[in-house]
Design a protein around this motif. Structure first.
Motif, PDB file in Angstrom:
ATOM      1  N   GLY A   1      27.100  81.646 -12.667  1.00  0.00           N
ATOM      2  CA  GLY A   1      27.631  82.938 -12.256  1.00  0.00           C
ATOM      3  C   GLY A   1      29.087  83.150 -12.581  1.00  0.00           C
ATOM      4  N   MET A   2      29.733  82.136 -13.213  1.00  0.00           N
ATOM      5  CA  MET A   2      31.143  82.284 -13.526  1.00  0.00           C
ATOM      6  C   MET A   2      31.373  83.236 -14.694  1.00  0.00           C
ATOM      7  N   GLY A   3      30.323  83.445 -15.486  1.00  0.00           N
ATOM      8  CA  GLY A   3      30.457  84.382 -16.592  1.00  0.00           C
ATOM      9  C   GLY A   3      30.726  85.783 -16.093  1.00  0.00           C
ATOM     10  N   ALA A   4      30.214  86.097 -14.907  1.00  0.00           N
ATOM     11  CA  ALA A   4      30.451  87.421 -14.321  1.00  0.00           C
ATOM     12  C   ALA A   4      31.933  87.628 -14.054  1.00  0.00           C
ATOM     13  N   LEU A   5      32.647  86.530 -13.726  1.00  0.00           N
ATOM     14  CA  LEU A   5      34.080  86.633 -13.488  1.00  0.00           C
ATOM     15  C   LEU A   5      34.811  87.043 -14.751  1.00  0.00           C
ATOM     16  N   LEU A   6      34.411  86.453 -15.882  1.00  0.00           N
ATOM     17  CA  LEU A   6      35.032  86.791 -17.159  1.00  0.00           C
ATOM     18  C   LEU A   6      34.774  88.241 -17.508  1.00  0.00           C
ATOM     19  N   MET A   7      33.572  88.718 -17.200  1.00  0.00           N
ATOM     20  CA  MET A   7      33.238  90.099 -17.487  1.00  0.00           C
ATOM     21  C   MET A   7      34.020  91.043 -16.585  1.00  0.00           C
ATOM     22  N   ALA A   8      34.257  90.619 -15.334  1.00  0.00           N
ATOM     23  CA  ALA A   8      34.908  91.498 -14.369  1.00  0.00           C
ATOM     24  C   ALA A   8      36.430  91.478 -14.489  1.00  0.00           C
ATOM     25  N   SER A   9      36.983  90.349 -14.925  1.00  0.00           N
ATOM     26  CA  SER A   9      38.434  90.196 -14.966  1.00  0.00           C
ATOM     27  C   SER A   9      39.009  90.579 -16.323  1.00  0.00           C
ATOM     28  N   GLU A  10      39.814  91.598 -16.347  1.00  0.00           N
ATOM     29  CA  GLU A  10      40.470  92.051 -17.573  1.00  0.00           C
ATOM     30  C   GLU A  10      41.439  90.982 -18.079  1.00  0.00           C
ATOM     31  N   ILE A  11      42.166  90.347 -17.155  1.00  0.00           N
ATOM     32  CA  ILE A  11      43.163  89.346 -17.534  1.00  0.00           C
ATOM     33  C   ILE A  11      42.488  88.119 -18.136  1.00  0.00           C
ATOM     34  N   ALA A  12      41.434  87.635 -17.479  1.00  0.00           N
ATOM     35  CA  ALA A  12      40.731  86.445 -17.986  1.00  0.00           C
ATOM     36  C   ALA A  12      40.158  86.711 -19.369  1.00  0.00           C
ATOM     37  N   PHE A  13      39.545  87.872 -19.551  1.00  0.00           N
ATOM     38  CA  PHE A  13      38.974  88.219 -20.840  1.00  0.00           C
ATOM     39  C   PHE A  13      40.064  88.307 -21.900  1.00  0.00           C
ATOM     40  N   MET A  14      41.213  88.922 -21.538  1.00  0.00           N
ATOM     41  CA  MET A  14      42.303  89.094 -22.490  1.00  0.00           C
ATOM     42  C   MET A  14      42.879  87.754 -22.937  1.00  0.00           C
ATOM     43  N   VAL A  15      43.059  86.822 -21.993  1.00  0.00           N
ATOM     44  CA  VAL A  15      43.625  85.517 -22.330  1.00  0.00           C
ATOM     45  C   VAL A  15      42.721  84.753 -23.291  1.00  0.00           C
ATOM     46  N   VAL A  16      41.433  84.673 -22.952  1.00  0.00           N
ATOM     47  CA  VAL A  16      40.484  83.955 -23.808  1.00  0.00           C
ATOM     48  C   VAL A  16      40.385  84.626 -25.171  1.00  0.00           C
ATOM     49  N   LYS A  17      40.362  85.952 -25.164  1.00  0.00           N
ATOM     50  CA  LYS A  17      40.229  86.707 -26.408  1.00  0.00           C
ATOM     51  C   LYS A  17      41.415  86.455 -27.342  1.00  0.00           C
ATOM     52  N   LEU A  18      42.633  86.526 -26.817  1.00  0.00           N
ATOM     53  CA  LEU A  18      43.819  86.361 -27.651  1.00  0.00           C
ATOM     54  C   LEU A  18      43.952  84.929 -28.163  1.00  0.00           C
ATOM     55  N   LEU A  19      43.609  83.958 -27.320  1.00  0.00           N
ATOM     56  CA  LEU A  19      43.643  82.564 -27.775  1.00  0.00           C
ATOM     57  C   LEU A  19      42.627  82.338 -28.889  1.00  0.00           C
ATOM     58  N   GLY A  20      41.428  82.887 -28.718  1.00  0.00           N
ATOM     59  CA  GLY A  20      40.399  82.755 -29.740  1.00  0.00           C
ATOM     60  C   GLY A  20      40.798  83.442 -31.030  1.00  0.00           C
ATOM     61  N   ALA A  21      41.373  84.641 -30.911  1.00  0.00           N
ATOM     62  CA  ALA A  21      41.800  85.388 -32.095  1.00  0.00           C
ATOM     63  C   ALA A  21      42.904  84.649 -32.838  1.00  0.00           C
ATOM     64  N   ALA A  22      43.859  84.094 -32.080  1.00  0.00           N
ATOM     65  CA  ALA A  22      44.965  83.357 -32.700  1.00  0.00           C
ATOM     66  C   ALA A  22      44.450  82.136 -33.461  1.00  0.00           C
ATOM     67  N   TYR A  23      43.467  81.450 -32.889  1.00  0.00           N
ATOM     68  CA  TYR A  23      42.918  80.274 -33.566  1.00  0.00           C
ATOM     69  C   TYR A  23      42.200  80.670 -34.856  1.00  0.00           C
ATOM     70  N   LEU A  24      41.444  81.761 -34.830  1.00  0.00           N
ATOM     71  CA  LEU A  24      40.739  82.208 -36.033  1.00  0.00           C
ATOM     72  C   LEU A  24      41.724  82.566 -37.139  1.00  0.00           C
ATOM     73  N   VAL A  25      42.801  83.268 -36.775  1.00  0.00           N
ATOM     74  CA  VAL A  25      43.810  83.648 -37.769  1.00  0.00           C
ATOM     75  C   VAL A  25      44.483  82.396 -38.329  1.00  0.00           C
ATOM     76  N   TRP A  26      44.823  81.449 -37.444  1.00  0.00           N
ATOM     77  CA  TRP A  26      45.447  80.194 -37.889  1.00  0.00           C
ATOM     78  C   TRP A  26      44.516  79.438 -38.828  1.00  0.00           C
ATOM     79  N   LEU A  27      43.241  79.366 -38.467  1.00  0.00           N
ATOM     80  CA  LEU A  27      42.271  78.656 -39.299  1.00  0.00           C
ATOM     81  C   LEU A  27      42.118  79.351 -40.651  1.00  0.00           C
ATOM     82  N   GLY A  28      42.094  80.684 -40.643  1.00  0.00           N
ATOM     83  CA  GLY A  28      41.991  81.435 -41.888  1.00  0.00           C
ATOM     84  C   GLY A  28      43.171  81.176 -42.810  1.00  0.00           C
TER      85      GLY A  28
END
Length: 208
Positions: A60-87
């Motif tokens: 049920g912790m996935g619901a927290l990620l869906m509900a929390s704008e901050i949590a989603f934003m942090v994970v999203k930006l970290l993931g995006a930064a890694y993809l750009v770095w890898l590219g």
């Protein structure tokens, strides 16, 4: 879980598995440069990430990620930064012609496994698939068994998708016979990875 439910879940799930994304692109790139077996073994990092995500969603912790704008934003930006770095790393890699078959030692394989894991775990939309998609097929009376069955099917189909994309990558191995072809593979792979990172950075949190 009824047969009718499974007949609906399997094709819909396989469509998600086969969707072209950064992990499938990574499998193609690894296979093109190091062979089918290396790509399949490296994808164990992705599968490990998905196992964690399925467990998190089931708890049920996935619901927290869906509900929390901050949590989603942090994970999203970290993931995006890694993809750009890898590219960028792929774009800047030297176009050195490999020998008849590249020597892929333990350290090289570990690097690929780690990349697969980080690319998968850094995409918050992946866990939202398990949070928003799986519940549509979960039997309330058999919640944990349902999640186990659905998760097992998802991972099995993901392995099929990995093999198919890796096989497609081996077809690109002909381009590896000259430095020019290798440069183009690096440009396409690296550039596409950066695009994925940019798209992830601009992605909005799904609404309920």
């Amino acid at each position: 879980m009824s047969l009718e439910t499974l007949l609906l879940f399997v094709p819909a799930c396989f469509a998600l598995n086969m969707a072209f994304g950064p992990n499938n692109l990574l499998s193609m790139t690894i296979a093109a440069q190091n062979g089918l077996l290396a790509a399949v073994l490296a994808a164990s990092g992705r599968l490990a990430a998905f196992v964690l995500m399925i467990a998190v969603a089931a708890l049920g912790m996935g619901a927290l990620l869906m509900a929390s704008e901050i949590a989603f934003m942090v994970v999203k930006l970290l993931g995006a930064a890694y993809l750009v770095w890898l590219g960028i790393k792929i774009l800047r890699s030297d176009a050195e012609l490999p020998s008849e078959r590249p020597e892929l030692g333990k350290n090289g394989l570990r690097t690929f496994i780690r990349r697969e894991f980080l690319v998968a775990i850094g995409n918050p939309k992946a866990i939202l698939i398990f949070t928003a998609f799986f519940p549509q097929f979960v039997v309330p009376g058999d919640y944990w068994i349902s999640f186990l069955v659905l998760g097992t099917i998802f991972l099995a189909l993901e392995l099929v998708a990995i093999a198919l994309y890796a096989f497609a990558g081996t077809r690109l191995s002909r381009m590896m016979r000259n430095a020019r072809g290798l440069r183009w593979i690096n440009r396409i792979s690296g550039g596409t990875m950066i695009v994925f990172g940019a798209l992830l950075a601009t992605a909005r949190r799904p609404t309920a």
